[in-house]
Motif scaffolding. Structure first.
Motif, PDB file in Angstrom:
ATOM      1  N   PHE A  40      49.955  34.917  48.986  1.00  0.00           N
ATOM      2  CA  PHE A  40      49.457  34.050  47.519  1.00  0.00           C
ATOM      3  C   PHE A  40      50.551  33.468  46.880  1.00  0.00           C
ATOM      4  N   ASP A  41      50.742  32.091  46.841  1.00  0.00           N
ATOM      5  CA  ASP A  41      51.825  31.585  46.339  1.00  0.00           C
ATOM      6  C   ASP A  41      51.414  30.382  45.378  1.00  0.00           C
ATOM      7  N   MET A  42      51.519  30.710  43.928  1.00  0.00           N
ATOM      8  CA  MET A  42      51.316  29.835  43.070  1.00  0.00           C
ATOM      9  C   MET A  42      52.026  29.783  41.941  1.00  0.00           C
ATOM     10  N   ASP A  43      53.566  29.760  42.533  1.00  0.00           N
ATOM     11  CA  ASP A  43      54.691  30.038  41.720  1.00  0.00           C
ATOM     12  C   ASP A  43      54.707  28.439  40.799  1.00  0.00           C
ATOM     13  N   ASN A  44      55.594  28.301  39.834  1.00  0.00           N
ATOM     14  CA  ASN A  44      55.649  27.117  39.042  1.00  0.00           C
ATOM     15  C   ASN A  44      54.330  26.385  38.716  1.00  0.00           C
ATOM     16  N   ASN A  45      53.570  27.113  37.913  1.00  0.00           N
ATOM     17  CA  ASN A  45      52.129  26.667  37.585  1.00  0.00           C
ATOM     18  C   ASN A  45      52.061  26.600  35.963  1.00  0.00           C
ATOM     19  N   GLY A  46      50.944  26.745  35.710  1.00  0.00           N
ATOM     20  CA  GLY A  46      50.601  27.331  34.136  1.00  0.00           C
ATOM     21  C   GLY A  46      49.605  28.096  34.066  1.00  0.00           C
ATOM     22  N   LEU A  47      49.795  29.203  34.913  1.00  0.00           N
ATOM     23  CA  LEU A  47      48.841  30.473  34.843  1.00  0.00           C
ATOM     24  C   LEU A  47      49.050  31.381  33.721  1.00  0.00           C
ATOM     25  N   THR A  48      48.025  31.938  33.285  1.00  0.00           N
ATOM     26  CA  THR A  48      48.074  32.800  31.932  1.00  0.00           C
ATOM     27  C   THR A  48      47.495  34.129  32.279  1.00  0.00           C
ATOM     28  N   GLY A  49      47.327  34.903  31.335  1.00  0.00           N
ATOM     29  CA  GLY A  49      46.860  36.179  31.583  1.00  0.00           C
ATOM     30  C   GLY A  49      47.439  37.183  32.196  1.00  0.00           C
ATOM     31  N   THR A  50      46.738  38.396  32.906  1.00  0.00           N
ATOM     32  CA  THR A  50      47.530  39.360  33.397  1.00  0.00           C
ATOM     33  C   THR A  50      47.153  39.207  35.019  1.00  0.00           C
ATOM     34  N   ILE A  51      47.836  39.814  35.773  1.00  0.00           N
ATOM     35  CA  ILE A  51      47.481  39.980  37.267  1.00  0.00           C
ATOM     36  C   ILE A  51      46.305  40.898  37.513  1.00  0.00           C
ATOM     37  N   PRO A  52      45.173  40.373  37.910  1.00  0.00           N
ATOM     38  CA  PRO A  52      43.905  41.213  38.007  1.00  0.00           C
ATOM     39  C   PRO A  52      44.235  42.505  39.009  1.00  0.00           C
ATOM     40  N   GLU A  53      43.737  43.666  38.474  1.00  0.00           N
ATOM     41  CA  GLU A  53      43.857  44.721  39.454  1.00  0.00           C
ATOM     42  C   GLU A  53      43.171  44.822  40.627  1.00  0.00           C
ATOM     43  N   SER A  54      42.265  43.926  40.821  1.00  0.00           N
ATOM     44  CA  SER A  54      41.708  43.860  42.248  1.00  0.00           C
ATOM     45  C   SER A  54      42.821  43.507  42.982  1.00  0.00           C
ATOM     46  N   ILE A  55      43.739  42.648  42.970  1.00  0.00           N
ATOM     47  CA  ILE A  55      44.709  42.214  43.865  1.00  0.00           C
ATOM     48  C   ILE A  55      45.303  43.397  44.837  1.00  0.00           C
ATOM     49  N   PHE A  56      45.198  44.616  44.286  1.00  0.00           N
ATOM     50  CA  PHE A  56      46.134  45.739  44.755  1.00  0.00           C
ATOM     51  C   PHE A  56      45.029  46.383  45.948  1.00  0.00           C
ATOM     52  N   SER A  57      43.880  45.801  46.134  1.00  0.00           N
ATOM     53  CA  SER A  57      43.221  45.985  46.981  1.00  0.00           C
ATOM     54  C   SER A  57      43.346  45.444  48.283  1.00  0.00           C
ATOM     55  N   ILE A  58      44.165  44.441  48.326  1.00  0.00           N
ATOM     56  CA  ILE A  58      44.252  43.428  49.415  1.00  0.00           C
ATOM     57  C   ILE A  58      45.600  44.121  50.381  1.00  0.00           C
ATOM     58  N   LYS A  59      45.183  45.101  51.128  1.00  0.00           N
ATOM     59  CA  LYS A  59      46.149  45.762  51.718  1.00  0.00           C
ATOM     60  C   LYS A  59      47.230  45.128  52.661  1.00  0.00           C
ATOM     61  N   GLY A  60      46.651  43.968  53.107  1.00  0.00           N
ATOM     62  CA  GLY A  60      47.606  43.216  54.123  1.00  0.00           C
ATOM     63  C   GLY A  60      48.368  42.127  53.678  1.00  0.00           C
ATOM     64  N   LEU A  61      48.409  42.116  51.980  1.00  0.00           N
ATOM     65  CA  LEU A  61      49.346  41.053  51.602  1.00  0.00           C
ATOM     66  C   LEU A  61      50.762  41.245  51.904  1.00  0.00           C
TER      67      LEU A  61
END
Length: 356
Positions: free
Chosen positions: A233-254
């Motif tokens: 999951f590669d989105m560095d150098n953009n304008g993202l705001t807010g928090t990192i969603p908790e759901s991302i931690f369910s993707i065990k293969g990251l």
């Protein structure tokens, strides 16, 4: 000038030459400049043997305002025979409603209530090309088009093949497997703006999302955890705001999360420790606060951890430092960077590379 697309090919009025062509194409819909759908014979009266000439025949440019088409033309279009065996539809009206129902399963029941929405643009793209395919293929193409419109594709630096009659696997930056199912979207450094549509996670085999060095804003979709095949999951150098969603931690293969140089906020969740396959984590130059969770020490495969230029405080837990690889022995951690430099460092660490 391309008048319409059908079956992955482009056609002009001159392409309609035989009675078989007339039977196949002349009652198919094309979008009128008023926004309405009209049969092709309205635009190609001579080729189709139709006696009602259009008031705005397609040209490369036009300065006159289009007149509205006859009302009886719209009624006839709805009942135009159009058999799509893959969707079990018998006329165009039935086809259109079936398409909407399929796309509502991923975008929600109210997805097409607003005419100016990106989802309506993606829907119209599919309807205009009269694609007949199974629902899984229809959804994949819809999401691909939606990604284009949601990130202001008209302004991209490179738009090669996007929203064209070519298969979406041939759109530049999309990779697919042998079954023509999307596995990667790569649009790095390509002037993308807008936001990332939440429907992206309805691409079931998406493994890599590479969108760094653009101007994408908004938040990371809350349902990002539905991208269960995601490895990078590669989105560095953009304008993202807010928090990192908790759901991302369910993707065990990251294995890689690269979100540096955005405007993300909040604290670092202890659930980072659940991503046991993670090898690369870059969160530097954001606005994260709080302390560094000790459970990050459970990431035995982590080789690089960049946390500098945030508002983190406290000490780096010892368990994280114990993961350093020294003289070919120990854990996998090779680089750990935090704000531990200067006279009054925000973070204390005995094993880190320090930034001020």
């Amino acid at each position: 000038f391309v008048l319409f697309y059908f079956g992955g090919f482009s056609y002009q009025c001159e392409s309609i030459q035989t009675q078989a062509d007339i039977d196949q194409f002349c009652n198919l819909p094309r979008r009128h400049s008023s926004g309405l759908l009209l049969p092709i014979k309205y635009f190609c009266p001579e080729a189709c043997g139709f006696n009602c000439a259009p008031t705005d025949s397609p040209t490369e440019s036009s300065t006159k305002s289009p007149s509205m088409p006859p009302k009886n033309m719209l009624t006839k279009l709805e009942s135009t025979p159009f058999i799509c065996e893959a969707l079990a539809t018998k006329n165009y009206a039935e086809y259109e409603e079936t398409i909407k129902d399929i796309f509502r399963t991923v975008s929600g029941n109210n997805a097409f209530d607003s005419s100016g929405d990106n989802r309506m643009d993606a829907l119209n793209f599919i309807l205009d090309e009269v694609l007949c395919a199974d629902p899984h293929r229809m959804i994949q193409r819809y999401i691909s088009a939606l990604f284009y419109y949601s990130t202001e594709g008209e302004e991209w630096q490179d738009q090669k093949n996007w929203v064209s009659p070519k298969h979406e696997c041939e759109w530049d930056g999309i990779d697919c497997n042998d079954d023509l199912i999307i596995t990667r979207i790569s649009r790095d450094d390509n002037t993308l703006k807008g936001t990332l549509p939440f429907e992206i996670c309805d691409l079931p085999l998406l493994k890599r999302l590479d969108l760094d060095s653009n101007e994408i804003g908004g938040t990371i979709p809350n349902n990002i955890g539905r991208c269960q095949s995601l490895v990078s999951f590669d989105m560095d150098n953009n304008g993202l705001t807010g928090t990192i969603p908790e759901s991302i931690f369910s993707i065990k293969g990251l294995k890689s999360i690269d979100l540096d140089t955005n405007s993300l906020t909040g604290t670092l969740s202890r659930k980072f420790g659940d991503l046991v396959d993670l090898q690369y984590l870059a969160l530097w130059r954001n606005q994260f606060s709080g302390t560094i969770p000790a459970r990050m020490g459970l990431l035995k495969n982590l080789g690089v951890l960049y946390l500098e230029f945030n508002d983190l405080t406290g000490a780096v837990p010892r368990i994280i430092c114990e993961n350093f690889r020294k003289e070919g022995k120990g854990g996998s951690l090779q680089e750990l960077v935090v704000d531990c430099g200067g006279i009054n460092p925000k973070v204390s660490c005995v094993c880190c590379t320090c930034k001020v």
